[in-house]
Motif scaffolding. Structure first.
Motif, short mmCIF file in Angstrom:
data_model
loop_
_atom_site.label_atom_id
_atom_site.label_comp_id
_atom_site.label_asym_id
_atom_site.label_seq_id
_atom_site.Cartn_x
_atom_site.Cartn_y
_atom_site.Cartn_z
N TYR A 133 -35.95 -55.86 -50.15
CA TYR A 133 -37.35 -56.29 -49.99
C TYR A 133 -37.55 -57.70 -50.53
CZ TYR A 133 -42.36 -56.67 -50.51
OH TYR A 133 -43.66 -57.12 -50.45
N ASP A 134 -37.05 -57.96 -51.74
CA ASP A 134 -37.20 -59.29 -52.32
C ASP A 134 -36.45 -60.34 -51.49
OD1 ASP A 134 -38.88 -58.39 -54.30
OD2 ASP A 134 -37.34 -58.34 -55.85
N LEU A 135 -35.32 -59.97 -50.94
CA LEU A 135 -34.58 -60.88 -50.06
C LEU A 135 -35.42 -61.21 -48.83
CD1 LEU A 135 -31.77 -62.23 -49.56
CD2 LEU A 135 -31.22 -60.19 -48.22
N ILE A 136 -36.06 -60.21 -48.24
CA ILE A 136 -36.91 -60.43 -47.07
C ILE A 136 -38.06 -61.38 -47.41
CG2 ILE A 136 -38.60 -59.32 -45.55
CD1 ILE A 136 -36.76 -56.84 -45.58
N VAL A 137 -38.69 -61.15 -48.53
CA VAL A 137 -39.80 -62.01 -48.95
C VAL A 137 -39.32 -63.46 -49.07
CG1 VAL A 137 -41.43 -62.51 -50.82
CG2 VAL A 137 -41.10 -60.16 -50.04
N PHE A 158 -40.49 -66.59 -46.72
CA PHE A 158 -41.05 -67.78 -47.35
C PHE A 158 -40.32 -69.04 -46.90
CE2 PHE A 158 -41.13 -70.90 -50.82
CZ PHE A 158 -42.49 -71.10 -50.92
N LEU A 159 -38.99 -68.94 -46.83
CA LEU A 159 -38.19 -70.11 -46.45
C LEU A 159 -38.06 -70.28 -44.93
CD1 LEU A 159 -35.38 -69.67 -49.11
CD2 LEU A 159 -37.20 -71.40 -49.10
N LYS A 160 -38.65 -69.36 -44.19
CA LYS A 160 -38.64 -69.41 -42.72
C LYS A 160 -37.23 -69.34 -42.14
CE LYS A 160 -43.17 -71.23 -42.33
NZ LYS A 160 -43.82 -70.19 -43.02
N HIS A 163 -35.38 -57.48 -41.88
CA HIS A 163 -36.53 -56.63 -41.52
C HIS A 163 -36.06 -55.40 -40.75
CE1 HIS A 163 -40.41 -58.48 -42.59
NE2 HIS A 163 -39.77 -59.64 -42.53
N GLU A 164 -35.18 -55.59 -39.79
CA GLU A 164 -34.68 -54.47 -38.99
C GLU A 164 -33.96 -53.45 -39.86
OE1 GLU A 164 -32.24 -56.15 -35.91
OE2 GLU A 164 -33.98 -56.93 -34.81
N LEU A 179 -45.59 -51.75 -46.64
CA LEU A 179 -45.45 -53.11 -47.16
C LEU A 179 -45.66 -54.21 -46.12
CD1 LEU A 179 -42.40 -52.43 -49.46
CD2 LEU A 179 -44.69 -53.09 -50.24
N PHE A 180 -45.35 -53.92 -44.87
CA PHE A 180 -45.37 -54.98 -43.87
C PHE A 180 -46.38 -54.83 -42.74
CE2 PHE A 180 -41.08 -55.42 -45.66
CZ PHE A 180 -41.13 -56.74 -46.02
#
Length: 77
Positions: free
Chosen positions: A41-45, A49-51, A60-61, A74-75
């Motif tokens: 989750y933190d990696l996804i965030v 953020f960094l696009k 995400h998948e 969460l999403f």
């Protein structure tokens, strides 16, 4: 005996947290994640953020497939 716990994806090269974390949703609800779920989750965030679109999509998948209820909380708005 088979290990039924969720395993990290092959592409994940980060560190897995030692403990899970509770996250607060936009609706003010707490979502509990185990150590691996919290790490992803933190990696996804960070990716969002960094696009980093390709990395974000892949993460995400994976998260949606392995933590469907938490993903929805969460999403989704």
């Amino acid at each position: 005996m088979k290990d039924d716990r969720v395993q990290p994806p092959e592409w994940f090269d980060g560190n897995i947290y030692k403990e899970g974390v509770s996250y607060l949703t936009k609706d003010g609800e707490f979502v509990e994640l185990d150590a691996l779920g919290s790490s992803i989750y933190d990696l996804i965030v960070g990716y969002d953020f960094l696009k980093y679109k390709d990395k974000s999509r892949r993460a995400h998948e994976w998260f949606r497939d392995n933590y469907p209820q938490q993903y929805k909380q969460l999403f989704t708005l």
